[in-house]
Design a protein around this motif. Structure first.
Motif, PDB file in Angstrom:
ATOM      1  N   THR A  52       0.815  -1.215   0.000  1.00 29.43           N
ATOM      2  CA  THR A  52       0.000   0.000   0.000  1.00 29.43           C
ATOM      3  C   THR A  52       0.852   1.270   0.000  1.00 29.43           C
ATOM      4  OG1 THR A  52      -0.150  -0.065   2.405  1.00 29.43           O
ATOM      5  CG2 THR A  52      -1.931  -1.116   1.171  1.00 29.43           C
ATOM      6  N   LEU A  53       2.145   1.143   0.272  1.00 25.13           N
ATOM      7  CA  LEU A  53       2.999   2.329   0.365  1.00 25.13           C
ATOM      8  C   LEU A  53       3.232   3.058  -0.963  1.00 25.13           C
ATOM      9  CD1 LEU A  53       5.661   1.228   2.985  1.00 25.13           C
ATOM     10  CD2 LEU A  53       3.803   2.854   3.273  1.00 25.13           C
ATOM     11  N   PRO A  54       3.564   2.376  -2.057  1.00 25.37           N
ATOM     12  CA  PRO A  54       3.842   3.112  -3.299  1.00 25.37           C
ATOM     13  C   PRO A  54       2.716   4.044  -3.756  1.00 25.37           C
ATOM     14  CG  PRO A  54       4.708   0.901  -3.479  1.00 25.37           C
ATOM     15  CD  PRO A  54       3.895   0.948  -2.199  1.00 25.37           C
ATOM     16  N   PRO A  55       1.443   3.622  -3.727  1.00 23.09           N
ATOM     17  CA  PRO A  55       0.398   4.564  -4.145  1.00 23.09           C
ATOM     18  C   PRO A  55       0.284   5.780  -3.215  1.00 23.09           C
ATOM     19  CG  PRO A  55      -0.461   2.311  -4.080  1.00 23.09           C
ATOM     20  CD  PRO A  55       0.903   2.281  -3.484  1.00 23.09           C
ATOM     21  N   VAL A  56       0.494   5.566  -1.945  1.00 17.29           N
ATOM     22  CA  VAL A  56       0.441   6.686  -1.002  1.00 17.29           C
ATOM     23  C   VAL A  56       1.627   7.616  -1.237  1.00 17.29           C
ATOM     24  CG1 VAL A  56       0.541   7.343   1.438  1.00 17.29           C
ATOM     25  CG2 VAL A  56      -0.847   5.385   0.727  1.00 17.29           C
ATOM     26  N   MET A  57       2.813   7.036  -1.404  1.00 18.05           N
ATOM     27  CA  MET A  57       4.005   7.850  -1.634  1.00 18.05           C
ATOM     28  C   MET A  57       3.892   8.635  -2.943  1.00 18.05           C
ATOM     29  SD  MET A  57       6.935   5.337  -0.106  1.00 18.05           S
ATOM     30  CE  MET A  57       8.284   6.496  -0.223  1.00 18.05           C
ATOM     31  N   ALA A  58       3.220   8.073  -3.922  1.00 19.74           N
ATOM     32  CA  ALA A  58       3.039   8.768  -5.198  1.00 19.74           C
ATOM     33  C   ALA A  58       2.191  10.023  -5.025  1.00 19.74           C
ATOM     34  CB  ALA A  58       2.410   7.830  -6.221  1.00 19.74           C
ATOM     35  N   ARG A  59       1.342  10.045  -4.022  1.00 22.99           N
ATOM     36  CA  ARG A  59       0.495  11.212  -3.762  1.00 22.99           C
ATOM     37  C   ARG A  59       1.225  12.302  -2.982  1.00 22.99           C
ATOM     38  NH1 ARG A  59      -4.766   9.058  -0.962  1.00 22.99           N
ATOM     39  NH2 ARG A  59      -5.176  11.288  -0.915  1.00 22.99           N
ATOM     40  N   ALA A  60       2.412  12.011  -2.477  1.00 26.27           N
ATOM     41  CA  ALA A  60       3.146  12.974  -1.660  1.00 26.27           C
ATOM     42  C   ALA A  60       3.529  14.198  -2.484  1.00 26.27           C
ATOM     43  CB  ALA A  60       4.389  12.329  -1.067  1.00 26.27           C
ATOM     44  N   SER A  61       3.425  15.340  -1.850  1.00 31.60           N
ATOM     45  CA  SER A  61       3.829  16.578  -2.519  1.00 31.60           C
ATOM     46  C   SER A  61       5.301  16.887  -2.261  1.00 31.60           C
ATOM     47  CB  SER A  61       2.962  17.739  -2.037  1.00 31.60           C
ATOM     48  OG  SER A  61       3.058  17.881  -0.635  1.00 31.60           O
ATOM     49  N   ILE A  62       5.878  16.201  -1.284  1.00 34.11           N
ATOM     50  CA  ILE A  62       7.286  16.399  -0.936  1.00 34.11           C
ATOM     51  C   ILE A  62       7.948  15.029  -0.890  1.00 34.11           C
ATOM     52  CG2 ILE A  62       8.900  17.240   0.816  1.00 34.11           C
ATOM     53  CD1 ILE A  62       6.580  19.107   1.763  1.00 34.11           C
ATOM     54  N   HIS A  63       9.107  14.907  -1.525  1.00 34.72           N
ATOM     55  CA  HIS A  63       9.855  13.651  -1.534  1.00 34.72           C
ATOM     56  C   HIS A  63      11.257  13.914  -0.992  1.00 34.72           C
ATOM     57  CE1 HIS A  63       6.976  11.255  -3.958  1.00 34.72           C
ATOM     58  NE2 HIS A  63       6.582  12.475  -4.291  1.00 34.72           N
ATOM     59  N   LEU A  64      11.634  13.158   0.027  1.00 36.55           N
ATOM     60  CA  LEU A  64      12.968  13.278   0.604  1.00 36.55           C
ATOM     61  C   LEU A  64      13.766  12.027   0.275  1.00 36.55           C
ATOM     62  CD1 LEU A  64      12.080  14.717   4.134  1.00 36.55           C
ATOM     63  CD2 LEU A  64      12.578  15.964   2.019  1.00 36.55           C
ATOM     64  N   ASP A  65      15.040  12.212  -0.010  1.00 35.06           N
ATOM     65  CA  ASP A  65      15.937  11.105  -0.354  1.00 35.06           C
ATOM     66  C   ASP A  65      16.666  10.646   0.905  1.00 35.06           C
ATOM     67  OD1 ASP A  65      17.779   9.337  -1.424  1.00 35.06           O
ATOM     68  OD2 ASP A  65      18.982  10.897  -2.376  1.00 35.06           O
ATOM     69  N   ASN A  66      16.382   9.422   1.322  1.00 34.87           N
ATOM     70  CA  ASN A  66      16.990   8.867   2.525  1.00 34.87           C
ATOM     71  C   ASN A  66      18.068   7.838   2.181  1.00 34.87           C
ATOM     72  OD1 ASN A  66      17.466   8.317   5.215  1.00 34.87           O
ATOM     73  ND2 ASN A  66      15.715   6.967   5.449  1.00 34.87           N
ATOM     74  N   SER A  67      18.779   8.053   1.081  1.00 32.51           N
ATOM     75  CA  SER A  67      19.818   7.105   0.701  1.00 32.51           C
ATOM     76  C   SER A  67      21.187   7.500   1.250  1.00 32.51           C
ATOM     77  CB  SER A  67      19.902   6.968  -0.824  1.00 32.51           C
ATOM     78  OG  SER A  67      20.215   8.216  -1.405  1.00 32.51           O
ATOM     79  N   GLY A  68      21.261   8.670   1.840  1.00 32.09           N
ATOM     80  CA  GLY A  68      22.536   9.146   2.369  1.00 32.09           C
ATOM     81  C   GLY A  68      22.637   8.962   3.875  1.00 32.09           C
ATOM     82  N   THR A  69      23.337   9.894   4.488  1.00 27.87           N
ATOM     83  CA  THR A  69      23.569   9.823   5.931  1.00 27.87           C
ATOM     84  C   THR A  69      22.403  10.433   6.697  1.00 27.87           C
ATOM     85  OG1 THR A  69      24.617  11.999   6.044  1.00 27.87           O
ATOM     86  CG2 THR A  69      26.062  10.098   5.535  1.00 27.87           C
ATOM     87  N   TYR A  70      22.412  10.192   7.985  1.00 33.01           N
ATOM     88  CA  TYR A  70      21.422  10.792   8.878  1.00 33.01           C
ATOM     89  C   TYR A  70      21.474  12.319   8.763  1.00 33.01           C
ATOM     90  CZ  TYR A  70      19.260  12.305  13.239  1.00 33.01           C
ATOM     91  OH  TYR A  70      18.484  12.946  14.170  1.00 33.01           O
ATOM     92  N   ASP A  71      22.670  12.867   8.779  1.00 30.94           N
ATOM     93  CA  ASP A  71      22.828  14.322   8.698  1.00 30.94           C
ATOM     94  C   ASP A  71      22.288  14.877   7.387  1.00 30.94           C
ATOM     95  OD1 ASP A  71      23.931  14.475  11.241  1.00 30.94           O
ATOM     96  OD2 ASP A  71      25.998  14.409  10.519  1.00 30.94           O
ATOM     97  N   GLU A  72      22.475  14.142   6.296  1.00 30.95           N
ATOM     98  CA  GLU A  72      21.941  14.589   5.006  1.00 30.95           C
ATOM     99  C   GLU A  72      20.416  14.603   5.023  1.00 30.95           C
ATOM    100  OE1 GLU A  72      25.526  13.159   2.022  1.00 30.95           O
ATOM    101  OE2 GLU A  72      24.000  11.707   2.624  1.00 30.95           O
ATOM    102  N   LEU A  73      19.818  13.581   5.615  1.00 32.82           N
ATOM    103  CA  LEU A  73      18.361  13.541   5.721  1.00 32.82           C
ATOM    104  C   LEU A  73      17.868  14.680   6.605  1.00 32.82           C
ATOM    105  CD1 LEU A  73      15.615  12.257   5.159  1.00 32.82           C
ATOM    106  CD2 LEU A  73      16.032  10.747   7.131  1.00 32.82           C
ATOM    107  N   MET A  74      18.527  14.912   7.725  1.00 34.79           N
ATOM    108  CA  MET A  74      18.117  15.989   8.622  1.00 34.79           C
ATOM    109  C   MET A  74      18.211  17.343   7.926  1.00 34.79           C
ATOM    110  SD  MET A  74      16.914  14.493  11.161  1.00 34.79           S
ATOM    111  CE  MET A  74      16.530  15.957  12.096  1.00 34.79           C
TER     112      MET A  74
END
Length: 85
Positions: A52-74
């Motif tokens: 159920t996550l992909p359809p919900v994520m597709a509706r998001a108006s903001i997308h954050l990339d969590n492939s890096g470090t904690y500090d990058e995400l913050m």
């Protein structure tokens, strides 16, 4: 619909499968994760709680990339918060 609320922002926090797998096996948060094979991890992606996550994520108006470090995400979160204030 939550989108009808005035100050509602749906945020998708995304990371590639490889990154999620490595984090999962390093973390060992759930039973068996440390020993889980890549194929087993991929199968968890089709669990009823995950499909159920992909359809919900597709509706998001903001997308954050969590492939890096904690500090990058913050840093992304802080930037997002400044932008929506």
């Amino acid at each position: 619909d939550l989108e009808q609320l005035g100050d509602f922002h749906l945020v998708a926090v995304e990371a590639p499968l490889d990154v999620r797998y490595k984090r999962s096996t390093n973390r060992g948060e759930n039973a068996g994760e440390i020993k889980m094979s890549r194929e087993e991890f991929e199968r968890t992606e089709t669990a009823s709680t995950e499909v159920t996550l992909p359809p919900v994520m597709a509706r998001a108006s903001i997308h954050l990339d969590n492939s890096g470090t904690y500090d990058e995400l913050m840093a992304q979160i802080e930037e997002m918060m400044r932008a929506i204030e």
